[in-house]
Design an enzyme around this catalytic site. Structure first.
Site, mmCIF file in Angstrom:
data_model
loop_
_atom_site.group_PDB
_atom_site.id
_atom_site.type_symbol
_atom_site.label_atom_id
_atom_site.label_comp_id
_atom_site.label_asym_id
_atom_site.label_seq_id
_atom_site.Cartn_x
_atom_site.Cartn_y
_atom_site.Cartn_z
ATOM 1 N N ASP A 1 0.846 -1.198 0.000
ATOM 2 C CA ASP A 1 0.000 0.000 0.000
ATOM 3 C C ASP A 1 0.877 1.243 0.000
ATOM 4 O O ASP A 1 2.074 1.181 0.322
ATOM 5 C CB ASP A 1 -0.948 0.003 1.200
ATOM 6 C CG ASP A 1 -0.209 0.038 2.529
ATOM 7 O OD1 ASP A 1 0.676 -0.807 2.723
ATOM 8 O OD2 ASP A 1 -0.494 0.904 3.371
ATOM 9 N N GLU B 1 -0.174 -0.807 5.670
ATOM 10 C CA GLU B 1 0.849 -0.374 6.619
ATOM 11 C C GLU B 1 0.815 1.117 6.888
ATOM 12 O O GLU B 1 1.079 1.570 8.011
ATOM 13 C CB GLU B 1 2.230 -0.770 6.077
ATOM 14 C CG GLU B 1 3.373 -0.572 7.072
ATOM 15 C CD GLU B 1 3.984 0.829 7.010
ATOM 16 O OE1 GLU B 1 4.702 1.200 7.962
ATOM 17 O OE2 GLU B 1 3.736 1.556 6.036
#
Length: 459
Positions: free
Chosen positions: A100, A162
């Site tokens: 991400d 994250e």
């Protein structure tokens, strides 16, 4: 799984193989960067699953035989768990990164569209190139180099949430068996600068505190009451000013600070990276590493105050601020937070008592040095870059590192990656140098071999 350790490749063979893989790895990185895999509220979740599926396809192409998903309630994308068995008796290496990215709201500051990867000056520019899709690609490259048969057992843990807080941050201690390993490579970091291989050995912790006070029943006209009525905002400002001395060093007793003896930025490098205006001094004294890694830092990250435009002539009846404390890697964050609270509660700005509330804390991390995985990593980095590897720390925290350390305390934790201090992660024109990416592939492959050698014949 075979019971025979493969014949190690020479350094030149590893470098030649990595160079041959680079066109494919470059194309795979570009394909991954094109996907706006942003895992936060207000953005579509479909790109996260698209990035997930693309990585799975890449792992299959690299010869990874066991690929599973870990579904955790509250996550928008699954954690990829993959295993590549090594020879019987070989060590297990867990490798972590994330797919991400943060948003690219500052599009006007980019020289090329953030989700249209652009190759120029030996780099690929785009959101997520450095943080942390290049690190994912470097893992795939290292596995591809061994045609899916590395000299160690490799566990891959690749997550998709994250950047904005994740339930996965706290999950590993709940299922430590999933993360059992002899060594862990957390590839969410990079080298201090291009051409200088660096192993990150410490991360500062973090603690939050809210400080506030109320002095009047309501704001009062400062022409009528100013000068005698206790101004809450002035008192708060006076209290916050006590957190640093005249040099800008933290002035709170009980916070650990030590000299930093590893690699660090020069002052000129730091000024450039921080974009400090010409002629302005830096805060604090001592080396840069001591100020940003092995010492505390206090920042007022929020304060309630009316904006300058439209300000009203009034004595403030209430005031509130949030204070963030960055903590020495080895000091428990709760202890550091308690020291900050003691300091603030002891103050009486203009005779007024503050209300101080403890917020979130997160412990830092200090890696054990000198183990077989640590030595193998230093050797691999030095051989790949052709320069002695240095040690550095991180001023920010990576919560998952602490969770993995709690889940598997016996595993050596190693932090190194494909990016560097000039990559401008989270900012406009984020980039990864292709030469650094290639060297990271070589370093991981060499690390597998060197670490495997320490176990050969021992199990």
């Amino acid at each position: 799984m075979t019971d025979v350790f493969p014949q190690p490749l020479t350094l030149s063979q590893v470098k030649e193989a990595a160079a041959g893989l680079m066109p494919t790895l470059e194309a795979e990185l570009a394909a991954l960067v094109r996907i706006p895999s942003i895992a936060t509220e207000g953005f579509p979740i479909e790109p996260l699953f698209e990035a997930h599926d693309l990585i799975v396809d890449m792992l299959i192409a690299a010869g990874v035989p066991e690929i599973d998903d870990l579904q955790i309630p509250g996550k928008t994308a699954p954690v990829i768990l993959a295993t590549v068995p090594g020879p019987m008796g070989s060590p297990t290496v867990l490798m972590y990164s994330h797919y991400d990215v943060v948003p690219a709201d500052d599009v006007e500051l980019w020289d090329s569209p953030p989700f249209e990867p652009s190759k120029r000056d030996g780099a690929i520019y785009g959101r997520g190139t450095a943080d942390s899709k290049a690190n994912v690609i470097s893992m795939i490259g290292a596995l591809s180099l061994f045609n899916g048969a590395p000299p160690v057992t490799v566990k891959l843990v690749l997550e998709g949430q994250e950047e904005f807080g994740s339930p996965f941050d706290n999950y590993p201690p709940e299922a430590p068996e999933l993360f059992a390993a002899d060594a862990m490579v957390i590839a969410d970091v990079g080298s201090v600068r291009p051409g200088s291989p660096t192993l990150t050995v410490a991360l500062r912790g973090s603690a939050q505190v809210i400080v506030e006070l109320t002095t009047l029943g309501a704001d009062k006209h400062n022409g009528l009451y100013g000068g005698a009525a206790p101004d809450a905002r002035l008192a708060l400002i006076r209290a916050l000013a006590s957190l640093h001395d005249d040099n800008g060093d933290v002035a709170v007793d009980g916070l650990l600070r030590e000299p930093w003896t590893g690699s660090s930025y020069t002052e000129d490098e730091f000024r450039t990276l921080a974009e400090i205006r010409d002629g302005l001094p830096l805060l604090g004294t001592g080396g840069i590493g001591e100020r940003i890694w092995s010492g505390p830092a206090i920042t007022v990250t929020g304060i309630d105050a009316p904006p300058v435009d439209g300000a009203v002539n009034a004595v403030a009846s209430t005031a509130r601020a949030v204070v963030n404390l960055r903590v020495h890697p080895r000091q428990p964050a709760a202890d550091a937070q308690a020291a900050l609270i003691r300091h603030l509660e002891a103050l009486r700005p203009f005779g007024l008592q503050l209300t101080v509330t403890a917020g979130e804390t997160g412990d830092g991390f200090a890696a054990a040095e000198g183990g077989p995985a640590f030595d193998a990593a230093l050797s691999a980095l030095s051989q790949s870059w052709g320069e002695p590897a240095g040690l550095m720390a991180g001023g920010g925290s990576i919560p998952l590192v602490m969770a993995l350390d709690t889940a598997v305390p016996t595993a050596e934790k190693l932090l190194f990656g494909a990016t560097d201090g000039y990559a401008n992660i989270h900012g406009p024109n984020e980039r990864v140098l292709l030469d650094e990416l290639e060297k990271a592939v070589v370093a991981k492959a060499l690390f597998f071999q060197e670490y495997a050698h320490t176990f050969e014949g021992k199990k």
